[in-house]
Design a protein around this motif. Structure first.
Motif, PDB file in Angstrom:
ATOM      1  N   THR A 112      14.835  11.308  32.879  1.00 39.76           N
ATOM      2  CA  THR A 112      15.746  10.323  32.284  1.00 39.76           C
ATOM      3  C   THR A 112      15.473   8.925  32.836  1.00 39.76           C
ATOM      4  O   THR A 112      15.397   7.939  32.093  1.00 39.76           O
ATOM      5  N   ALA A 115      12.227   7.500  31.534  1.00 41.43           N
ATOM      6  CA  ALA A 115      12.354   7.004  30.158  1.00 41.43           C
ATOM      7  C   ALA A 115      13.055   5.652  30.128  1.00 41.43           C
ATOM      8  O   ALA A 115      12.654   4.737  29.392  1.00 41.43           O
ATOM      9  N   ASN A 118      10.806   2.855  31.090  1.00 46.78           N
ATOM     10  CA  ASN A 118       9.648   2.696  30.202  1.00 46.78           C
ATOM     11  C   ASN A 118       8.350   3.274  30.781  1.00 46.78           C
ATOM     12  O   ASN A 118       7.256   2.843  30.421  1.00 46.78           O
ATOM     13  N   GLU A 121       7.834   7.619  27.008  1.00 43.11           N
ATOM     14  CA  GLU A 121       8.545   7.327  25.759  1.00 43.11           C
ATOM     15  C   GLU A 121       9.987   7.804  25.865  1.00 43.11           C
ATOM     16  O   GLU A 121      10.266   8.897  26.363  1.00 43.11           O
ATOM     17  N   ASN A 122      10.901   6.963  25.408  1.00 46.33           N
ATOM     18  CA  ASN A 122      12.331   7.291  25.491  1.00 46.33           C
ATOM     19  C   ASN A 122      12.734   8.206  24.341  1.00 46.33           C
ATOM     20  O   ASN A 122      13.422   7.817  23.400  1.00 46.33           O
ATOM     21  N   SER A 123      12.280   9.439  24.419  1.00 43.32           N
ATOM     22  CA  SER A 123      12.629  10.447  23.420  1.00 43.32           C
ATOM     23  C   SER A 123      12.876  11.769  24.138  1.00 43.32           C
ATOM     24  O   SER A 123      12.366  12.003  25.247  1.00 43.32           O
ATOM     25  N   GLU A 124      13.642  12.624  23.511  1.00 43.24           N
ATOM     26  CA  GLU A 124      13.975  13.904  24.137  1.00 43.24           C
ATOM     27  C   GLU A 124      12.739  14.748  24.373  1.00 43.24           C
ATOM     28  O   GLU A 124      12.619  15.418  25.406  1.00 43.24           O
ATOM     29  N   GLN A 125      11.807  14.698  23.434  1.00 43.06           N
ATOM     30  CA  GLN A 125      10.581  15.482  23.578  1.00 43.06           C
ATOM     31  C   GLN A 125       9.756  15.017  24.782  1.00 43.06           C
ATOM     32  O   GLN A 125       9.269  15.831  25.572  1.00 43.06           O
ATOM     33  N   SER A 126       9.624  13.714  24.951  1.00 44.63           N
ATOM     34  CA  SER A 126       8.853  13.175  26.074  1.00 44.63           C
ATOM     35  C   SER A 126       9.532  13.480  27.402  1.00 44.63           C
ATOM     36  O   SER A 126       8.874  13.839  28.392  1.00 44.63           O
ATOM     37  N   MET A 127      10.852  13.339  27.440  1.00 45.14           N
ATOM     38  CA  MET A 127      11.583  13.609  28.675  1.00 45.14           C
ATOM     39  C   MET A 127      11.496  15.084  29.056  1.00 45.14           C
ATOM     40  O   MET A 127      11.325  15.425  30.234  1.00 45.14           O
ATOM     41  N   ASN A 128      11.601  15.968  28.053  1.00 42.32           N
ATOM     42  CA  ASN A 128      11.482  17.395  28.335  1.00 42.32           C
ATOM     43  C   ASN A 128      10.085  17.743  28.834  1.00 42.32           C
ATOM     44  O   ASN A 128       9.922  18.550  29.761  1.00 42.32           O
TER      45      ASN A 128
END
Length: 243
Positions: A112, A115, A118, A121-128
């Protein structure tokens, strides 16, 4: 009657272990801040749950995790297969670490923050993906650490030289690693030594040292946890350099 007495004794032991924390929090809340304890009823209920949970947890370790760790160490040592012993050591370190609740929480929080900053990428897929990669990296590092620790027990290597060499590696990696990953890497070393990893790994070391002629369980059986908290720092900094 005897079992009830043992349970009551365990509850008192858990309460005694938690008492310093309770006293410190109560002192600063009531004496220093001079404020009443908020939601006192809920906090008291929570403390009771913690005491009961800690008691059951310790009993579970003594009844389940410690015996099975020691018995499997004995079995692999008597089998005499170095390959299977090392595979078991790696799998044990990897499996217990990847399931650590503390590591899961830290990896999620790190993703989190990465993301927001920066870094990814600030997306759920990238964070996961970032959190999963961090967990796997730490788990692999702990598996590698347990293998080194088992080798140390088998060969009788002095632990202090390995630890000194490891921390020299940490210092060197700190110089080259991105500054954003250094704090996460250092914290990763701490979260690996938690509720699941420590009992099984300790039992493995003690059981293995007890089953090998010429090894002292007190001298050679302990120390695996030191490796398990050291190697994640190096591996996570390397992960940060790659990612």
């Amino acid at each position: 009657m005897k079992s009830l007495k043992a349970i009551f004794s365990s509850l008192l032991d858990s309460l005694r272990d938690l008492l310093p924390i309770i006293v410190v929090i109560g002192f600063f809340q009531l004496v220093i801040l001079q404020q009443p304890i908020p939601n006192f009823g809920e906090i008291l209920t929570g403390i009771i749950f913690v005491v009961i949970g800690l008691t059951l947890f310790v009993q579970g370790l003594n009844m389940g995790l410690f015996p099975i760790g020691e018995s499997m160490a004995y079995a692999f040592a008597s089998k005499g297969s170095l390959t299977w012993l090392l595979l078991f050591a790696f799998a044990l370190g990897f499996g217990t670490t990847v399931a650590e609740p503390a590591l899961i929480a830290v990896a999620k929080e790190a993703a989190t923050v990465a993301a927001i900053g920066n870094m990814i990428e600030n997306s759920e897929q990238s964070m996961n993906a970032y959190a999963f990669g961090l967990r796997i990296t730490v788990a692999v590092s702990v598996g590698f650490a347990i293998v080194i620790g088992v080798f140390r027990i088998l060969k009788g290597w002095p632990i202090q030289y390995l630890i000194i060499g490891g921390y020299i590696g940490v210092v060197i990696m700190t110089v080259f690693a991105p500054k954003e990953i250094i704090g996460i890497a250092y914290d990763s070393g701490g979260v690996t030594t938690s509720t699941i990893t420590v009992p099984l790994v300790t039992a493995l070391g003690v059981g293995l040292a007890s089953s090998i002629k010429g090894r002292n369980p007190m001298i050679d059986g302990f120390g695996l946890i030191a490796f398990a908290s050291l190697t994640p720092m190096i591996f996570v900094m390397a992960y940060g350099m790659v990612v």
